[in-house]
Design a protein around this motif. Structure first.
Motif, short mmCIF file in Angstrom:
data_model
loop_
_atom_site.label_atom_id
_atom_site.label_comp_id
_atom_site.label_asym_id
_atom_site.label_seq_id
_atom_site.Cartn_x
_atom_site.Cartn_y
_atom_site.Cartn_z
N PRO A 58 37.80 34.95 36.71
CA PRO A 58 37.20 33.73 37.00
C PRO A 58 38.41 33.06 38.35
N GLN A 59 37.80 32.10 39.07
CA GLN A 59 38.69 31.70 40.29
C GLN A 59 38.39 30.23 40.33
N VAL A 60 39.37 29.47 40.91
CA VAL A 60 39.43 28.20 41.56
C VAL A 60 39.82 28.44 42.94
N LEU A 61 38.87 27.93 43.99
CA LEU A 61 39.22 27.77 45.19
C LEU A 61 40.30 26.50 45.54
N VAL A 62 41.47 26.65 46.03
CA VAL A 62 42.13 25.56 46.20
C VAL A 62 42.22 25.54 47.79
#
Length: 376
Positions: free
Chosen positions: A310-314
């Motif tokens: 899982p990723q979060v784009l920052v």
């Protein structure tokens, strides 16, 4: 002198990976302590087997290099050992490619024992294919009863054995490092600690954001590959009940056409990303090519086996864009690869958006219990 070759077919609109201004190659050269004096971009349907760029373009580069006083020629693409040797003879100057340049930067920046081992392994693997160029001043002789080869052949074979022995020694040391890291990860898992890794294109601001979140004091600079060694610190979010820290790791930055030798050599370091519970994919929002950069990072993540984490784009450096590109909200979702990924806009330099990023981490790592999970 910087040289780039667009190998896209004549009927296409060009390759997304081709940089006609050679900006990134110039930044790499400056990071290695060089000063670009001229840039040449050309287009071919396929590389010339002998000179990569063809004899006519090689003559043009030779004359321009002489006029500009260039002391070395750097190619944005990887050259075969034969092409590199032929170009040096034709141009009368040292010729190196993108892989050699990145290896040189890594050698300058590695600080930890593990980082130095990884860089040395990649360097030896690169040099092992270019021994014929290094020893071209020794002629291979033949003739006479019982003679097979001469001093040149003997020196090449000796050098090959030395490099092969060095590769085996370093691989053995890195295997021990990998086992130590695996032991540390098992200990963290036994204690139930969640791990988050910062990944992204080089110079996207990962180390600056890392420092802003955990006050680590890690080295950060506006240059490519400022940080090579993985740094891990505890981060307290304040939303877990009972309160518990997570582990935040700053990893090496990626770049387009990252040499496979470096990917293999940095396996122990990149394993931090592979074993993470969540990836913070840091994007330089001020970079006009940031969409392509996201794709290139995703390619490397797939290659190392971290594509399904899982990723979060920052989107970082929001303070460096003009008013017309300022986001209306600092948190939303972003469509990528057929799915929607959480996205948050921040400025690691000014601190804007960091509370929202912490909130996203809380929601992803410590989601509230569902109604069906709450005992009646």
């Amino acid at each position: 002198m910087l040289v780039g070759v667009d190998l896209a077919s004549s009927g296409s609109s060009g390759s997304l990976l081709f940089d006609p201004a050679l900006e990134e190659l110039g930044l790499l050269a400056q990071s290695a302590g060089m000063e670009p004096v001229a840039r040449v971009a050309c287009r071919r349907k396929a590389p010339d087997p002998s000179l990569f760029i063809g004899s006519g373009k090689a003559d043009e580069i030779r004359d321009l290099a002489r006029d500009c006083g260039a002391l070395e020629v750097l190619f944005d693409q990887n050259l075969s050992p034969a092409q590199q040797r032929n170009l040096e003879r034709h141009l009368g100057l040292p010729v190196n490619d993108r892989t050699f340049l990145i290896l040189g930067i890594f050698a300058q920046r590695a600080r930890s024992h593990e980082g130095k081992l990884q860089v040395e392994l990649a360097r030896l693997q690169y040099l092992s294919t270019r021994l014929v160029r290094r020893w071209s001043h020794l002629e291979r002789q033949s003739g006479g009863i019982g003679m097979r080869g001469g001093p040149g052949e003997s020196q090449i074979e000796l050098d090959r054995r030395m490099i092969a022995d060095g590769i085996r020694r370093i691989q053995s040391r890195l295997s021990r490092v990998k086992r130590q890291r695996a032991t540390q990860r098992r200990q963290r898992q036994r204690h139930g600690m969640l791990c988050v890794s910062l990944v992204g294109y080089t110079n996207a601001g990962k180390s600056t954001l890392f420092n802003a979140l955990v006050k680590a004091g890690a080295f950060a600079a506006d240059q490519l590959f400022a940080t090579l060694d993985t740094t891990t610190r505890k981060l307290y979010l304040g939303c877990a009940q009972p309160p518990q820290p997570i582990l935040l790791s700053d990893t090496v930055g990626f770049i387009r056409d990252l040499p496979h030798g470096l990917v293999d050599a940095f396996e122990a370091t990149l394993q931090e990303a592979v074993d993470a519970d969540l990836l913070l994919h840091i994007v330089d929002y001020s970079d006009p090519h940031h969409i392509e950069r996201i794709a290139q990072v995703q390619t490397v993540l797939e290659e190392i086996g971290a594509g399904d984490i899982p990723q979060v784009l920052v989107f970082n450096k929001v303070d460096a864009v003009g008013p017309e590109r300022r986001p209306g909200v600092l948190r939303d979702t972003y469509e990528w690869g057929g799915s929607w990924v959480p996205r948050t806009f921040v400025s690691a330099h000014s601190g804007e958006g960091l509370p929202g990023l912490r909130q996203v981490l809380c929601e992803k790592l410590f989601p509230p219990p569902r109604e069906s999970d709450v005992p009646s």
